[in-house]
Design a protein around this motif. Structure first.
Motif, PDB file in Angstrom:
ATOM      1  N   TYR A 146       0.723  -1.057  -0.201  1.00 21.67           N
ATOM      2  CA  TYR A 146      -0.020   0.020  -0.100  1.00 21.67           C
ATOM      3  C   TYR A 146       0.848   1.259   0.071  1.00 21.67           C
ATOM      4  N   GLY A 147       2.259   1.395   0.207  1.00 20.08           N
ATOM      5  CA  GLY A 147       2.938   2.493  -0.007  1.00 20.08           C
ATOM      6  C   GLY A 147       3.240   3.171   1.210  1.00 20.08           C
ATOM      7  N   GLN A 148       2.622   2.997   2.230  1.00 22.12           N
ATOM      8  CA  GLN A 148       2.759   3.578   3.224  1.00 22.12           C
ATOM      9  C   GLN A 148       2.106   2.850   4.709  1.00 22.12           C
ATOM     10  N   VAL A 149       2.415   3.375   5.651  1.00 16.50           N
ATOM     11  CA  VAL A 149       1.571   2.853   6.922  1.00 16.50           C
ATOM     12  C   VAL A 149       1.332   3.931   7.849  1.00 16.50           C
ATOM     13  N   ASP A 150      -0.019   4.316   7.999  1.00 14.17           N
ATOM     14  CA  ASP A 150      -0.330   5.635   9.007  1.00 14.17           C
ATOM     15  C   ASP A 150      -0.766   5.155  10.105  1.00 14.17           C
ATOM     16  N   ILE A 151      -1.361   3.952  10.575  1.00 14.15           N
ATOM     17  CA  ILE A 151      -1.765   3.602  11.747  1.00 14.15           C
ATOM     18  C   ILE A 151      -1.140   2.147  11.970  1.00 14.15           C
ATOM     19  N   LEU A 152      -0.531   1.965  13.247  1.00 14.85           N
ATOM     20  CA  LEU A 152      -0.060   0.709  13.653  1.00 14.85           C
ATOM     21  C   LEU A 152      -1.182   0.484  15.141  1.00 14.85           C
ATOM     22  N   VAL A 153      -1.647  -0.840  14.925  1.00 17.20           N
ATOM     23  CA  VAL A 153      -2.280  -1.226  16.100  1.00 17.20           C
ATOM     24  C   VAL A 153      -1.598  -2.234  16.716  1.00 17.20           C
ATOM     25  N   ASN A 154      -0.840  -2.039  17.965  1.00 16.68           N
ATOM     26  CA  ASN A 154      -0.188  -3.490  18.392  1.00 16.68           C
ATOM     27  C   ASN A 154      -1.289  -3.998  19.530  1.00 16.68           C
ATOM     28  N   ASN A 155      -1.692  -5.063  19.020  1.00 13.30           N
ATOM     29  CA  ASN A 155      -2.862  -5.637  19.598  1.00 13.30           C
ATOM     30  C   ASN A 155      -2.700  -7.148  19.887  1.00 13.30           C
ATOM     31  N   ALA A 156      -1.824  -7.714  19.139  1.00  7.09           N
ATOM     32  CA  ALA A 156      -1.405  -9.188  19.471  1.00  7.09           C
ATOM     33  C   ALA A 156      -1.081  -9.326  20.998  1.00  7.09           C
ATOM     34  N   GLY A 157      -1.621 -10.414  21.652  1.00  8.27           N
ATOM     35  CA  GLY A 157      -1.464 -10.546  22.960  1.00  8.27           C
ATOM     36  C   GLY A 157      -1.495 -12.071  23.350  1.00  8.27           C
ATOM     37  N   THR A 158      -1.355 -12.373  24.503  1.00 10.29           N
ATOM     38  CA  THR A 158      -1.520 -13.624  25.231  1.00 10.29           C
ATOM     39  C   THR A 158      -1.260 -13.612  26.804  1.00 10.29           C
TER      40      THR A 158
ATOM     41  N   PRO B  69       9.404   4.668   8.172  1.00 14.03           N
ATOM     42  CA  PRO B  69       8.805   5.018   6.938  1.00 14.03           C
ATOM     43  C   PRO B  69       7.576   6.070   7.336  1.00 14.03           C
ATOM     44  N   MET B  70       7.041   6.117   8.418  1.00 13.78           N
ATOM     45  CA  MET B  70       5.945   7.273   9.061  1.00 13.78           C
ATOM     46  C   MET B  70       6.570   8.499   8.770  1.00 13.78           C
ATOM     47  N   ILE B  71       7.855   8.467   9.585  1.00 11.42           N
ATOM     48  CA  ILE B  71       8.724   9.959   9.506  1.00 11.42           C
ATOM     49  C   ILE B  71       8.804  10.294   8.308  1.00 11.42           C
ATOM     50  N   ARG B  72       9.511   9.201   7.475  1.00 12.99           N
ATOM     51  CA  ARG B  72       9.893   9.783   6.064  1.00 12.99           C
ATOM     52  C   ARG B  72       8.610  10.320   5.294  1.00 12.99           C
ATOM     53  N   LYS B  73       7.462   9.929   5.496  1.00  9.84           N
ATOM     54  CA  LYS B  73       6.346  10.315   4.675  1.00  9.84           C
ATOM     55  C   LYS B  73       5.839  11.368   5.148  1.00  9.84           C
ATOM     56  N   LYS B  74       6.201  12.150   6.153  1.00  6.30           N
ATOM     57  CA  LYS B  74       5.727  13.442   6.773  1.00  6.30           C
ATOM     58  C   LYS B  74       4.698  13.761   6.910  1.00  6.30           C
ATOM     59  N   ASN B  75       3.643  12.769   6.948  1.00  2.00           N
ATOM     60  CA  ASN B  75       2.062  12.882   7.174  1.00  2.00           C
ATOM     61  C   ASN B  75       1.527  12.403   8.592  1.00  2.00           C
ATOM     62  N   GLY B  76       2.513  12.491   9.533  1.00  4.64           N
ATOM     63  CA  GLY B  76       2.161  12.153  10.873  1.00  4.64           C
ATOM     64  C   GLY B  76       1.900  10.547  11.058  1.00  4.64           C
ATOM     65  N   GLY B  77       1.239  10.107  11.924  1.00  3.37           N
ATOM     66  CA  GLY B  77       1.073   8.783  12.266  1.00  3.37           C
ATOM     67  C   GLY B  77       0.336   8.525  13.524  1.00  3.37           C
ATOM     68  N   ARG B  78      -0.124   7.305  13.586  1.00  2.00           N
ATOM     69  CA  ARG B  78      -0.950   6.845  14.640  1.00  2.00           C
ATOM     70  C   ARG B  78      -0.478   5.425  15.368  1.00  2.00           C
ATOM     71  N   ILE B  79       0.142   5.356  16.605  1.00  2.00           N
ATOM     72  CA  ILE B  79       0.317   4.282  16.974  1.00  2.00           C
ATOM     73  C   ILE B  79      -0.481   3.916  18.237  1.00  2.00           C
ATOM     74  N   ILE B  80      -1.115   2.886  18.265  1.00  2.00           N
ATOM     75  CA  ILE B  80      -2.058   2.634  19.249  1.00  2.00           C
ATOM     76  C   ILE B  80      -1.776   1.298  19.873  1.00  2.00           C
ATOM     77  N   ASN B  81      -1.543   1.191  21.409  1.00  2.00           N
ATOM     78  CA  ASN B  81      -1.299  -0.053  21.673  1.00  2.00           C
ATOM     79  C   ASN B  81      -2.252  -0.561  22.768  1.00  2.00           C
ATOM     80  N   ILE B  82      -2.779  -1.923  22.335  1.00  2.00           N
ATOM     81  CA  ILE B  82      -3.683  -2.294  23.340  1.00  2.00           C
ATOM     82  C   ILE B  82      -3.087  -3.029  24.812  1.00  2.00           C
ATOM     83  N   SER B  83      -3.294  -2.174  25.638  1.00  2.00           N
ATOM     84  CA  SER B  83      -2.974  -2.589  27.099  1.00  2.00           C
ATOM     85  C   SER B  83      -3.901  -3.278  27.710  1.00  2.00           C
TER      86      SER B  83
END
Ligand code: NAD
Length: 248
Positions: A81-93, A128-142
């Motif tokens: 898709y050429g970019q990543v704008d949103i990362l959701v760290n959801n995997a868990g155990t 890659p988010m920084i290079r794209k200069k379009n901001g970004g979202r990292i959301i961690n499922i605690s």
């Protein structure tokens, strides 16, 4: 469409809360990279459900506790898709047991899958988010377990509290690039993860929750969509409880 033109990676995105997050982000216009570890059928089903909503998605296998596999997942997303704008760290155990009986492997597995994975994936997408200069979202499922600690979960509580500290440090490092880093702390949600809880535990949960019930995966997903959207552009380093009030 809140997330039109955005690309999201959802780790462990094929079932439970992760599937609800994948679908809700897609409903709001994002293209989704549905990560899974072992169950390709569930991941393909999630992709089909997203396609049925009129959105794009791909399934990518990776054990996100493994640094190299996490980097490959990030690369696969960018290739697709050429970019990543949103990362959701959801995997868990979970590997619940009292400290007295906890094996070293039970500690290590939970820390690697819940906490190291967030480091691995953030390393994969931050540049890659920084290079794209379009901001970004990292959301961690605690988890509320990381806020209040729960007996039998010293490994899990430590990993989920670790995610909160990790997110705050990163929020400070990446804020200048308009990348926000936030956590969601779900209360108890019926999924495969909580299917092991016995009747007494479920009774304790509903009685201790001011809203008197367990939550729904979609209720976590809606909070993720909010944090991923422009509506949350000035929120960073925050931990949002979505827990019916159990941890207030
Ligand atoms: N269900 C709850 O009550 C609850 C409460 C608080 C927090 N959480 C958190 O929500 C997240 C989702 O959990 P869930 O309840 O949907 O459970 P779940 O077991 O249905 O989902 C966990 C997902 O993570 C994936 N996963 C596990 N190890 C992986 C690895 N090494 N690489 C890639 N994927 C991996 C699984 O395959 C699965 O898709 C977890 O981080 C969990 O700790 C859940």
């Amino acid at each position: 469409m809140l997330l039109e033109g955005k690309v999201a990676i959802v780790t462990g995105g094929s079932r439970g809360i992760g599937r609800a997050i994948s679908e809700d982000l897609a409903k709001n216009g994002a293209k989704i990279v549905v990560n899974y570890n072992s169950n390709a059928d569930a991941a393909n089903e999630t992709v089909a459900a997203i396609n049925a909503l009129g959105s794009e998605a791909i399934a990518v296998q990776a054990d996100v506790s493994d640094f190299d596999q996490a980097q490959a997942l990030g690369k696969a997303a960018i290739e697709a898709y050429g970019q990543v704008d949103i990362l959701v760290n959801n995997a868990g155990t979970t590997k619940d047991t009292l400290l007295m009986t906890m094996k070293e492997a039970q500690w290590d597995d939970v820390m690697d899958i819940n906490l190291k994975s967030a480091f691995n994936m953030t390393k994969a997408v931050a540049r890659p988010m920084i290079r794209k200069k379009n901001g970004g979202r990292i959301i961690n499922i605690s988890s509320v377990s990381g806020l209040i600690g729960l007996p039998g979960q010293s490994n899990y509580s430590a990993s989920k509290a670790g995610m909160i500290g990790f997110s705050k440090a990163l929020a400070k490092e990446l804020g200048g690039r308009a990348i926000t880093v936030n956590c969601i702390a779900p209360g108890f949600i019926p999924t495969d993860l909580t299917s092991v809880l016995d009747e007494d535990r479920v009774k304790w949960i509903t009685e201790s929750t001011p809203l008197g019930r367990m939550g729904k995966p979609e209720e976590i997903a809606h909070a993720v969509t909010f944090l991923a959207s422009d509506h949350a552009a000035f929120i960073t380093g925050e931990t949002l409880r979505v827990d019916g009030g159990i941890a207030m």
